[in-house]
Design an enzyme around this catalytic site. Sequence first.
Site, short mmCIF file in Angstrom:
data_model
loop_
_atom_site.label_atom_id
_atom_site.label_comp_id
_atom_site.label_asym_id
_atom_site.label_seq_id
_atom_site.Cartn_x
_atom_site.Cartn_y
_atom_site.Cartn_z
N GLY A 15 64.35 20.90 -26.86
CA GLY A 15 63.54 21.03 -28.63
C GLY A 15 61.93 22.11 -27.42
O GLY A 15 62.01 23.33 -27.82
N ASP A 34 63.14 15.31 -16.82
CA ASP A 34 63.85 13.89 -17.26
C ASP A 34 64.48 12.97 -16.67
O ASP A 34 65.70 13.64 -15.73
CB ASP A 34 64.37 14.36 -18.54
CG ASP A 34 64.50 13.07 -19.48
OD1 ASP A 34 63.93 13.54 -20.93
OD2 ASP A 34 65.01 12.42 -20.11
N CYS A 79 57.70 7.24 -27.85
CA CYS A 79 56.96 7.27 -28.63
C CYS A 79 57.01 5.86 -29.15
O CYS A 79 56.61 5.63 -29.87
CB CYS A 79 57.35 8.10 -30.33
SG CYS A 79 58.73 8.14 -30.38
C1 LIG Z 1 60.92 11.44 -27.10
S1 LIG Z 1 61.93 12.64 -25.97
C2 LIG Z 1 61.96 13.52 -25.74
C3 LIG Z 1 62.99 14.22 -26.60
C4 LIG Z 1 62.66 15.96 -26.10
N1 LIG Z 1 61.06 16.78 -26.21
C5 LIG Z 1 63.61 16.99 -26.80
O1 LIG Z 1 63.87 18.19 -27.20
O2 LIG Z 1 64.45 15.94 -26.90
C6 LIG Z 1 61.45 11.26 -25.16
C7 LIG Z 1 62.38 12.24 -23.65
O3 LIG Z 1 61.48 11.10 -21.81
C8 LIG Z 1 61.99 10.85 -21.47
N2 LIG Z 1 61.22 9.79 -19.94
C9 LIG Z 1 61.36 8.38 -20.55
N3 LIG Z 1 60.52 8.11 -19.85
C10 LIG Z 1 60.27 9.24 -18.90
C11 LIG Z 1 60.11 9.11 -17.08
N4 LIG Z 1 58.90 8.19 -16.77
N5 LIG Z 1 59.73 10.10 -16.41
C12 LIG Z 1 61.11 11.00 -16.70
N6 LIG Z 1 61.57 10.88 -18.47
C13 LIG Z 1 61.26 10.39 -19.39
C14 LIG Z 1 63.37 10.16 -21.78
O4 LIG Z 1 64.34 10.00 -21.40
C15 LIG Z 1 63.65 11.08 -22.93
O5 LIG Z 1 64.34 12.26 -22.74
#
Ligand SMILES: C[S@@+](CC[C@H](N)C(=O)[O-])C[C@H]1O[C@@H](n2cnc3c(N)ncnc32)[C@H](O)[C@@H]1O
Length: 381
Positions: A15, A34, A79
């Site tokens: 995104g 990610d 979140c």
């Molecule tokens: C709120 S989503 C973000 C979505 C992104 N902005 C999009 O447009 O799809 C949070 C993302 O953080 C990733 N995530 C969570 N903890 C993480 C970590 N410790 N290291 C890397 N990625 C992580 C999850 O897999 C998820 O895809």
Amino acid sequence: MDLLRVLELYSGIGGMHYALKESSVSAEVVAAVDVNTTANEIYKHNFTNTPLLPKTIEGMTLQDFDKLNFDMILMSPPCQPFTRIGLQGDVTDPRTKSFLYILDLLPRLSKCPQFVLLENVKGFETSAARDALLNTLRQCDYSFQEFLFSPTHLGIPNSRLRYFLIARRPPGCFSFQTSAEIMEGFPRPVSSESSDNPAVPNNHPTPSDSESKSSGPIIFKLETAQELERKRNQDSQETVRRLQEFLREDDDMDQYLLPPKTLLRYALLMDIVQPSSRRSVCFTKGYGHYVEGTGSVLQSCVDVDLESVFKSLELLSDEDKLMQLLRLKLRYFTPREIANLMGFPEDFTFPEHISVKQQYRVLGNSLNIHVVSNLIQLMMS
Ligand SMILES: C[S@@+](CC[C@H](N)C(=O)[O-])C[C@H]1O[C@@H](n2cnc3c(N)ncnc32)[C@H](O)[C@@H]1O
């Protein structure tokens, strides 16, 4: 001019990358990070040339970050620790660990990035994680501005109220007067300011993002007069576009019709919209699976009057109830339609084997691209 080097953290399905492209800033994403395999597959499918690091952020060292030599961070940390319905574990939630790790690294980088943009849920603004973020930004000499913003502010018929922060450090400064208050509209440029309030009133009247229930007698479908009035108000905001502009039927639309069991069990709790509506509630990752509070459903047979179907529904047998409800031809929005509402361009696609349920899930985790694109432009102007 050299391209701005952007680091996209928690990149999901990209995104932030799409918002950067839409903003027309001369930039390249030098790395996207990610851990989610499905999201990464979708990211790679759409951004074949972007280096994607399928690892945890806290698994990267200071040297790894330094090597990337980036000028901007775009990030949407998990979140769940901050949502109102969650346990609000905040900084004690293990899912915040990687974010705290970034805050610890930032002052120690050999070159602090000039720009930072963060997206999170409403609720983040009252968290200890947010306080830690602001402290780190001050320590590193950033100016910053916080926002609470929904796509409805831009005339898009979808509520997705989110917290945003934009930050920049010298050289250069913001083109608007920052405020300690969280802004709920775009600020006006410094030169055209005429009052003490730096925030410009929204160009578009903002249909309320609050979906909270109010008290009072039920008119129909468990809704009070006040709730019905709010929905009618939203539908009469002519500066907000109609849902029909975002609808796109698939070859197999039957798969999106709500099954009888769901209709009977949840009909009264669904948020129902029509193609002519100028509103829809936030689509979350459980959409298409759970019904309550995960997103609106569409009445595709518009000749049937919604109120007449619901008026005395409770008095009917299940069989008659179902007959009434089926007349509405209620269906879920397709993933493509949700992507349209969230601003994903036509060329964004899913790899063939990604199921509809997975598509809803990753879209629910993503963000509104037009909102972020506007904020990137504001941050850099
Ligand atoms: C709120 S989503 C973000 C979505 C992104 N902005 C999009 O447009 O799809 C949070 C993302 O953080 C990733 N995530 C969570 N903890 C993480 C970590 N410790 N290291 C890397 N990625 C992580 C999850 O897999 C998820 O895809």
